[in-house]
Design an enzyme around this catalytic site. Structure first.
Site, short mmCIF file in Angstrom:
data_model
loop_
_atom_site.label_atom_id
_atom_site.label_comp_id
_atom_site.label_asym_id
_atom_site.label_seq_id
_atom_site.Cartn_x
_atom_site.Cartn_y
_atom_site.Cartn_z
N SER A 66 20.91 -1.54 31.04
CA SER A 66 21.49 -1.69 32.38
C SER A 66 20.48 -1.60 33.51
CB SER A 66 22.58 -0.63 32.60
OG SER A 66 23.77 -1.01 31.93
N LYS B 291 20.53 -4.40 35.89
CA LYS B 291 21.39 -4.48 37.08
C LYS B 291 20.62 -4.24 38.38
CE LYS B 291 25.69 -3.19 34.74
NZ LYS B 291 25.36 -2.56 33.46
N SER C 286 27.67 1.43 37.20
CA SER C 286 27.04 0.53 36.23
C SER C 286 28.07 -0.38 35.59
CB SER C 286 26.29 1.33 35.15
OG SER C 286 25.35 0.50 34.50
N LYS D 47 18.25 3.89 38.67
CA LYS D 47 19.20 3.30 37.72
C LYS D 47 18.95 3.80 36.30
CE LYS D 47 22.65 0.56 36.96
NZ LYS D 47 23.05 1.46 35.84
#
Length: 389
Positions: free
Chosen positions: A66, A69, A126, A233
């Site tokens: 992720s 992202k 997320s 993140k």
């Protein structure tokens, strides 16, 4: 008379007053090696300078999960900044976005959700469904959006990155070469997120977000454990392991850590904090110059003015070992034969920063104001003065 270019002045100034003799005689203690982290790859970089402080296999290609992202959000912010999108624009949620597996924001198919709410879902929760919805809205399809992601990666200098989707989910039927990045490239992206879209970067520090009456917490647990951490993140898949890109600011120093392939959620947090603490303990960020701040005046011949103010055009930072800034020396090197006219921003000399015999920085000195050519009498008088100076 041949061209003469001599040093008008060479000012040597200790930036922080101390006993220079003692400082030169007592060698500083060596900095200990960075801690060994339980991760496949990691990197620690100074945000302001780009200097890498610590690293392990920074160019190892791994699945970013992720962390992907960050680029999805960067493209959204880029579109908003350049007028292609507004935070209040409504996005139609497709059945394809709704059924995306993994972490979710729980958007409903057929509903219309603002770009703003989807960005919160993407960054804080997320949400894979939020990510696909934004990708389809901006790129026409997720595949179209992915081409934008890869183009932007090239622009940013992420030379060892290939995106296959907007979420970081494993590619069905794909191998390790279908969707990958490196710690070095992800640090480049994190710096770009903070630098280029500072307002949207604030989303990464939001601790929880509620959508569709479902409250979800930010998976970056460092936000709760260290007040200096403000992003950015997390990521996890079985192939990627547990990953975290984190950024922290203490005083004037901001560091970015990238950790890939930890064994569990707790480990990615504790190991990231260990390397951040190492950087803050043993290094410091020093701003050598302030953009267009006057540093002095230099003589100008044959002009309407007798001198011109000089400065460095940009802020300039360096990363030094803690305490080394006390031994920094700066030297101004400017010609004593500057003749009008002089334009704003014209390079007039150099400002050097030295640490012992090592050149730390070499910065152009520029004119802050124009100096127009003087009248006939001024030019004639100065011509004679230049002959005998």
């Amino acid at each position: 008379m041949g061209r003469r270019c001599v040093v008008l002045f060479s000012i040597t100034l200790l930036l922080f007053l101390s006993n220079a003799r003692e400082a030169s005689e007592i060698a500083p203690l060596a900095i200990p090696a960075p801690p060994g982290l339980a991760a496949k790859s990691y990197l620690l970089v100074d945000y302001n300078t780009g200097k890498i402080i610590a690293e392990k296999e920074p160019d190892l290609r791994l699945e970013p999960a992720s962390l992907t992202k960050m680029m999805t959000a960067y493209i959204v912010s880029f579109q908003i900044r350049h007028g292609g999108l507004k935070p209040d624009d409504l996005v139609l949620i497709s059945s394809n976005a709704h059924k995306t597996i993994g972490s979710r924001t729980f958007v409903e198919p057929g509903s219309r959700v603002t770009v703003r709410d989807l960005m919160y879902g993407l960054v804080v929760q997320s949400g894979n469904d939020a990510s696909v919805a934004l990708a389809e809205h901006i790129g026409g399809s997720e595949a179209g959006f992915v081409s934008m992601m890869n183009e932007m990666a090239g622009r940013l200098g992420m030379t060892s990155t290939l995106f296959a989707n907007s979420t970081g989910l494993p590619v069905e039927g794909g191998g390790p070469d279908s969707h990958y990045s490196t710690a070095r490239d992800l640090a480049i992206l994190a710096r770009a997120v903070i630098r280029d879209h500072p307002r949207h970067y604030q989303l990464y520090s939001v601790e929880e977000f509620t959508y569709n009456n479902i409250k979800q917490k930010n998976r970056n647990t460092l936000l709760l454990h260290d007040p200096s951490v403000d992003g950015i993140k997390t990521g996890h898949t079985s192939a990627a392991g547990y990953c975290l890109v984190a950024s922290a600011k203490r005083g004037d120093m901001r560091l970015i850590s990238v950790l890939l392939g930890a064994r569990n959620e707790q480990q990615r947090g504790t190991e990231s904090l260990r390397i951040l603490n190492y950087g803050f303990r043993f290094y410091e960020t020093i701003r050598l110059t302030e953009s267009n701040k006057q540093l002095g005046n230099v003589k100008v011949w044959g002009g309407e003015l007798d001198d011109v103010a000089i400065a460095v055009a940009d802020d300039f930072y360096v990363t030094l070992q803690t305490g080394q800034s006390k031994s920094l020396v700066r030297e101004f090197k400017v010609s004593d034969d500057l003749v009008a006219p002089i334009s704003v921003g014209q390079k007039l000399g150099m400002l050097n920063y030295m640490l012992g015999n090592k050149l730390v920085a070499e910065l152009p000195l520029v004119a802050l104001k124009p100096v127009e050519e003087g009248g006939f009498l001024t030019r004639t008088a100065d011509s004679f003065k230049r002959l005998f100076k």
